[in-house]
Motif scaffolding. Structure first.
Motif, PDB file in Angstrom:
ATOM      1  N   GLY A  42       0.837  -2.933  11.301  1.00 25.56           N
ATOM      2  CA  GLY A  42       0.623  -1.650  10.659  1.00 25.56           C
ATOM      3  C   GLY A  42       1.375  -1.493   9.362  1.00 25.56           C
ATOM      4  N   ARG A  43       1.844  -2.574   8.787  1.00 27.15           N
ATOM      5  CA  ARG A  43       2.613  -2.503   7.536  1.00 27.15           C
ATOM      6  C   ARG A  43       1.694  -2.046   6.398  1.00 27.15           C
ATOM      7  NH1 ARG A  43       5.248  -8.090   6.073  1.00 27.15           N
ATOM      8  NH2 ARG A  43       5.318  -7.970   8.373  1.00 27.15           N
ATOM      9  N   ALA A  44       2.152  -1.099   5.600  1.00 23.84           N
ATOM     10  CA  ALA A  44       1.357  -0.593   4.466  1.00 23.84           C
ATOM     11  C   ALA A  44       1.526  -1.508   3.257  1.00 23.84           C
ATOM     12  CB  ALA A  44       1.777   0.826   4.134  1.00 23.84           C
ATOM     13  N   VAL A  45       0.476  -1.576   2.493  1.00 22.47           N
ATOM     14  CA  VAL A  45       0.449  -2.402   1.274  1.00 22.47           C
ATOM     15  C   VAL A  45       0.105  -1.473   0.114  1.00 22.47           C
ATOM     16  CG1 VAL A  45      -0.586  -4.370   0.102  1.00 22.47           C
ATOM     17  CG2 VAL A  45      -0.256  -4.418   2.594  1.00 22.47           C
ATOM     18  N   GLU A  46       0.872  -1.590  -0.954  1.00 21.14           N
ATOM     19  CA  GLU A  46       0.672  -0.687  -2.100  1.00 21.14           C
ATOM     20  C   GLU A  46      -0.665  -0.936  -2.805  1.00 21.14           C
ATOM     21  OE1 GLU A  46       3.970  -0.939  -4.710  1.00 21.14           O
ATOM     22  OE2 GLU A  46       5.438  -0.182  -3.250  1.00 21.14           O
ATOM     23  N   ALA A  47      -0.957  -2.183  -3.145  1.00 28.76           N
ATOM     24  CA  ALA A  47      -2.179  -2.468  -3.915  1.00 28.76           C
ATOM     25  C   ALA A  47      -2.879  -3.687  -3.331  1.00 28.76           C
ATOM     26  CB  ALA A  47      -1.845  -2.707  -5.376  1.00 28.76           C
ATOM     27  N   PRO A  48      -4.048  -3.505  -2.717  1.00 25.80           N
ATOM     28  CA  PRO A  48      -4.795  -4.663  -2.224  1.00 25.80           C
ATOM     29  C   PRO A  48      -5.200  -5.566  -3.400  1.00 25.80           C
ATOM     30  CG  PRO A  48      -5.652  -2.634  -1.299  1.00 25.80           C
ATOM     31  CD  PRO A  48      -4.708  -2.240  -2.395  1.00 25.80           C
ATOM     32  N   GLN A  49      -5.269  -6.852  -3.156  1.00 26.29           N
ATOM     33  CA  GLN A  49      -5.579  -7.819  -4.203  1.00 26.29           C
ATOM     34  C   GLN A  49      -6.775  -8.665  -3.788  1.00 26.29           C
ATOM     35  OE1 GLN A  49      -2.108 -10.145  -4.973  1.00 26.29           O
ATOM     36  NE2 GLN A  49      -0.782  -8.368  -5.347  1.00 26.29           N
ATOM     37  N   PRO A  50      -7.614  -9.015  -4.742  1.00 28.12           N
ATOM     38  CA  PRO A  50      -8.688  -9.954  -4.433  1.00 28.12           C
ATOM     39  C   PRO A  50      -8.093 -11.300  -3.998  1.00 28.12           C
ATOM     40  CG  PRO A  50      -9.106  -8.867  -6.522  1.00 28.12           C
ATOM     41  CD  PRO A  50      -7.704  -8.509  -6.128  1.00 28.12           C
ATOM     42  N   ALA A  51      -8.822 -12.040  -3.226  1.00 29.79           N
ATOM     43  CA  ALA A  51      -8.310 -13.275  -2.651  1.00 29.79           C
ATOM     44  C   ALA A  51      -7.940 -14.289  -3.718  1.00 29.79           C
ATOM     45  CB  ALA A  51      -9.344 -13.862  -1.699  1.00 29.79           C
ATOM     46  N   ASP A  52      -8.732 -14.406  -4.776  1.00 32.43           N
ATOM     47  CA  ASP A  52      -8.420 -15.409  -5.801  1.00 32.43           C
ATOM     48  C   ASP A  52      -7.103 -15.092  -6.500  1.00 32.43           C
ATOM     49  OD1 ASP A  52      -9.366 -13.133  -6.977  1.00 32.43           O
ATOM     50  OD2 ASP A  52     -10.745 -14.159  -8.363  1.00 32.43           O
ATOM     51  N   ARG A  53      -6.766 -13.805  -6.637  1.00 32.84           N
ATOM     52  CA  ARG A  53      -5.494 -13.457  -7.256  1.00 32.84           C
ATOM     53  C   ARG A  53      -4.338 -13.671  -6.276  1.00 32.84           C
ATOM     54  NH1 ARG A  53      -5.179  -7.489  -9.388  1.00 32.84           N
ATOM     55  NH2 ARG A  53      -7.127  -8.242 -10.352  1.00 32.84           N
ATOM     56  N   ALA A  54      -4.552 -13.344  -5.002  1.00 31.40           N
ATOM     57  CA  ALA A  54      -3.495 -13.531  -4.011  1.00 31.40           C
ATOM     58  C   ALA A  54      -3.216 -15.009  -3.763  1.00 31.40           C
ATOM     59  CB  ALA A  54      -3.876 -12.843  -2.702  1.00 31.40           C
ATOM     60  N   MET A  55      -4.166 -15.874  -4.059  1.00 30.57           N
ATOM     61  CA  MET A  55      -3.999 -17.316  -3.845  1.00 30.57           C
ATOM     62  C   MET A  55      -3.373 -18.020  -5.053  1.00 30.57           C
ATOM     63  SD  MET A  55      -7.693 -17.966  -2.035  1.00 30.57           S
ATOM     64  CE  MET A  55      -7.534 -19.749  -2.024  1.00 30.57           C
ATOM     65  N   THR A  56      -3.006 -17.286  -6.083  1.00 29.63           N
ATOM     66  CA  THR A  56      -2.413 -17.900  -7.261  1.00 29.63           C
ATOM     67  C   THR A  56      -1.050 -18.486  -6.923  1.00 29.63           C
ATOM     68  OG1 THR A  56      -3.558 -16.288  -8.651  1.00 29.63           O
ATOM     69  CG2 THR A  56      -1.747 -17.510  -9.655  1.00 29.63           C
ATOM     70  N   ALA A  57      -0.780 -19.668  -7.428  1.00 28.54           N
ATOM     71  CA  ALA A  57       0.492 -20.341  -7.133  1.00 28.54           C
ATOM     72  C   ALA A  57       1.651 -19.593  -7.797  1.00 28.54           C
ATOM     73  CB  ALA A  57       0.449 -21.783  -7.638  1.00 28.54           C
ATOM     74  N   GLY A  58       2.805 -19.560  -7.093  1.00 21.44           N
ATOM     75  CA  GLY A  58       3.999 -18.937  -7.635  1.00 21.44           C
ATOM     76  C   GLY A  58       4.188 -17.500  -7.265  1.00 21.44           C
ATOM     77  N   ARG A  59       3.244 -16.895  -6.526  1.00 21.54           N
ATOM     78  CA  ARG A  59       3.396 -15.497  -6.132  1.00 21.54           C
ATOM     79  C   ARG A  59       4.395 -15.391  -4.972  1.00 21.54           C
ATOM     80  NH1 ARG A  59      -0.392 -11.883  -8.149  1.00 21.54           N
ATOM     81  NH2 ARG A  59       0.233 -10.473  -6.464  1.00 21.54           N
ATOM     82  N   THR A  60       5.218 -14.339  -5.012  1.00 15.26           N
ATOM     83  CA  THR A  60       6.283 -14.165  -4.015  1.00 15.26           C
ATOM     84  C   THR A  60       6.097 -12.936  -3.134  1.00 15.26           C
ATOM     85  OG1 THR A  60       7.600 -12.958  -5.642  1.00 15.26           O
ATOM     86  CG2 THR A  60       7.948 -15.339  -5.495  1.00 15.26           C
ATOM     87  N   ASP A  61       5.008 -12.173  -3.306  1.00 12.68           N
ATOM     88  CA  ASP A  61       4.806 -10.982  -2.478  1.00 12.68           C
ATOM     89  C   ASP A  61       4.417 -11.408  -1.065  1.00 12.68           C
ATOM     90  OD1 ASP A  61       1.533 -10.653  -2.532  1.00 12.68           O
ATOM     91  OD2 ASP A  61       2.348 -11.539  -4.370  1.00 12.68           O
ATOM     92  N   ALA A  62       4.594 -10.470  -0.129  1.00 17.19           N
ATOM     93  CA  ALA A  62       4.388 -10.772   1.287  1.00 17.19           C
ATOM     94  C   ALA A  62       2.945 -11.137   1.581  1.00 17.19           C
ATOM     95  CB  ALA A  62       4.821  -9.572   2.136  1.00 17.19           C
ATOM     96  N   ALA A  63       1.972 -10.465   0.957  1.00 14.61           N
ATOM     97  CA  ALA A  63       0.562 -10.752   1.230  1.00 14.61           C
ATOM     98  C   ALA A  63       0.186 -12.158   0.785  1.00 14.61           C
ATOM     99  CB  ALA A  63      -0.314  -9.720   0.526  1.00 14.61           C
ATOM    100  N   ALA A  64       0.707 -12.597  -0.366  1.00 13.87           N
ATOM    101  CA  ALA A  64       0.386 -13.930  -0.856  1.00 13.87           C
ATOM    102  C   ALA A  64       1.060 -14.999  -0.010  1.00 13.87           C
ATOM    103  CB  ALA A  64       0.809 -14.058  -2.319  1.00 13.87           C
ATOM    104  N   GLN A  65       2.339 -14.809   0.355  1.00 19.57           N
ATOM    105  CA  GLN A  65       3.059 -15.832   1.115  1.00 19.57           C
ATOM    106  C   GLN A  65       2.586 -15.918   2.569  1.00 19.57           C
ATOM    107  OE1 GLN A  65       7.284 -15.252   0.724  1.00 19.57           O
ATOM    108  NE2 GLN A  65       7.300 -15.893  -1.448  1.00 19.57           N
ATOM    109  N   SER A  66       2.068 -14.842   3.115  1.00 18.59           N
ATOM    110  CA  SER A  66       1.543 -14.887   4.478  1.00 18.59           C
ATOM    111  C   SER A  66       0.134 -15.468   4.546  1.00 18.59           C
ATOM    112  CB  SER A  66       1.548 -13.487   5.074  1.00 18.59           C
ATOM    113  OG  SER A  66       0.703 -12.628   4.314  1.00 18.59           O
ATOM    114  N   GLY A  67      -0.507 -15.691   3.408  1.00 18.59           N
ATOM    115  CA  GLY A  67      -1.836 -16.315   3.387  1.00 18.59           C
ATOM    116  C   GLY A  67      -2.978 -15.375   3.681  1.00 18.59           C
ATOM    117  N   LEU A  68      -2.761 -14.060   3.483  1.00 15.30           N
ATOM    118  CA  LEU A  68      -3.853 -13.121   3.753  1.00 15.30           C
ATOM    119  C   LEU A  68      -5.029 -13.298   2.774  1.00 15.30           C
ATOM    120  CD1 LEU A  68      -1.864  -9.857   4.603  1.00 15.30           C
ATOM    121  CD2 LEU A  68      -2.916 -11.522   6.166  1.00 15.30           C
TER     122      LEU A  68
END
Length: 379
Positions: A322-348
């Motif tokens: 149930g964790r809230a996320v401030e701004a949803p991101q498209p998958a191609d942006r969340a898959m960019t290398a070097g991102r440190t946010d929780a959504a990108a590192q968890s592989g969502l």
């Protein structure tokens, strides 16, 4: 009869009186036969001026055209005496004769005056416009080329085996939403090899299935709904999955349309980019790990319109706690290398994109199941 006497020396010259007229003999005597004898030449005597020829009692008939007057010359008359220059008749280029004493006779002998030359009215010659002729020729060639190219393209499109006018099973796929079983469209367990970050394998398990619904803002994002309604939005099917660790949840949507094959190809070109931040709705499940999966828990999302199926596949992922996320991101942006946010590192983002690809394969298999091997047929 004695001839005229010669004038005395020093006396002025006077013409001799005219000789009396004599009747002309009826016939001239013929010379006697025999050898020709040379007659003695008479002694030269002074000649009198020639008399003018008598005028005809009757004029020539009008039907007979008088002969053209011979050009005047400056030869002396037969009398042997010189004629003054001013008394000689002169011929002009147009047939008029000038001179004292000869104007009346020459004028009567000339033919009636006619135009020097006769002309005929010519037809107007139209201007040749070379530029217009060239333009017409070029337009004709281009028109023939365009028509021929269009016909050739249609023939090649119909004859090309690799890209038919309508993909195999396209029409059958439009009825899958009510013809195929739920477990075929939404398997209970779905494998995702290489679907996680770094190529890690994923396995998803179905926890919630929603009944089929009409296209509305409750089940579709506003931008996608506005895009599909003109094409004929048929029905929406949704289900929610969780990963093997039950730490993430993903809602998958299958949107069936009535679009033809050509429109479907155009629809799938950059659909996610065109819609922007058009995040699909989440499907929660009371009493499951997706019970708290709502609008604020959406983290990564993706959608795709395959060119060979009249379907749009959507996916939105989030945290199961149930964790809230401030701004949803498209998958191609969340898959960019070097991102440190929780959504990108968890592989969502990885899960949202790769699960849509797995459902496209499932739909193709449902329309055209793979052929069995010959060994299995023999058994």
């Amino acid at each position: 009869m004695p001839g005229p006497s010669a004038p005395a020396p020093g006396a002025p010259w006077q013409p001799a009186p005219p000789a009396p007229s004599r009747p002309a003999p009826a016939t001239l005597p013929r010379p006697a036969a025999g050898p020709t004898a040379t007659a003695p030449q008479p002694a030269p005597t002074a000649l009198a001026p020639a008399r003018p020829a008598p005028r005809r009692p009757h004029p020539a008939p009008a039907a007979e055209a008088p002969a053209p007057a011979a050009p005047a010359t400056h030869a002396a008359p037969a009398s042997g005496h010189a004629v003054p220059h001013h008394a000689r008749p002169h011929a002009t280029p147009f047939g008029h004769v000038h001179g004292h004493g000869a104007h009346r006779a020459v004028t009567a002998a000339l033919p009636p005056e006619t135009p020097f030359e006769t002309t005929t009215r010519l037809r107007p010659v139209r201007e040749r416009r070379t530029g217009r002729a060239i333009a017409v020729g070029v337009c004709a060639v281009l028109g023939i080329g365009l028509i021929g190219g269009a016909l050739t393209g249609m023939w090649l499109a119909a004859a090309e085996p690799g890209e038919p006018a309508e993909p195999a099973g396209y029409t059958q796929a439009k009825d899958l939403w009510h013809n195929a079983p739920v477990d075929t469209l939404f398997p209970r367990t779905l494998a995702g090899p290489g679907a996680g970050p770094g190529g890690a394998a994923r396995t998803w398990t179905r926890i919630v299935v929603a009944p089929d619904a009409a296209c509305s803002p409750a089940v579709l994002a506003k931008g996608l709904l506005a895009t599909l309604e003109p094409l004929g939005c048929e029905r929406v099917l949704r289900a929610t999955y969780t990963d093997a660790t039950a730490s993430s949840v993903i809602t998958v949507g299958l949107v069936f349309t009535r679009a033809d094959a050509t429109t479907q190809r155009t629809l799938g070109q950059g659909l996610t980019t065109r819609l922007g931040q058009d995040v699909p709705p989440a499907l929660s499940g009371p009493g499951t790990v997706a019970a708290r999966f709502g609008v604020k828990q959406r983290a990564g999302w993706w959608l795709n319109a395959p060119t060979d199926l009249p379907v749009v596949v959507t996916a939105v992922s989030g945290f199961a706690d149930g964790r809230a996320v401030e701004a949803p991101q498209p998958a191609d942006r969340a898959m960019t290398a070097g991102r440190t946010d929780a959504a990108a590192q968890s592989g969502l983002g990885h899960e949202a994109k790769n699960i849509t690809l797995r459902f496209e394969q499932l739909l193709r298999t449902a329309v055209a199941p793979p052929k069995k091997d010959k060994d299995e047929d023999a058994r």
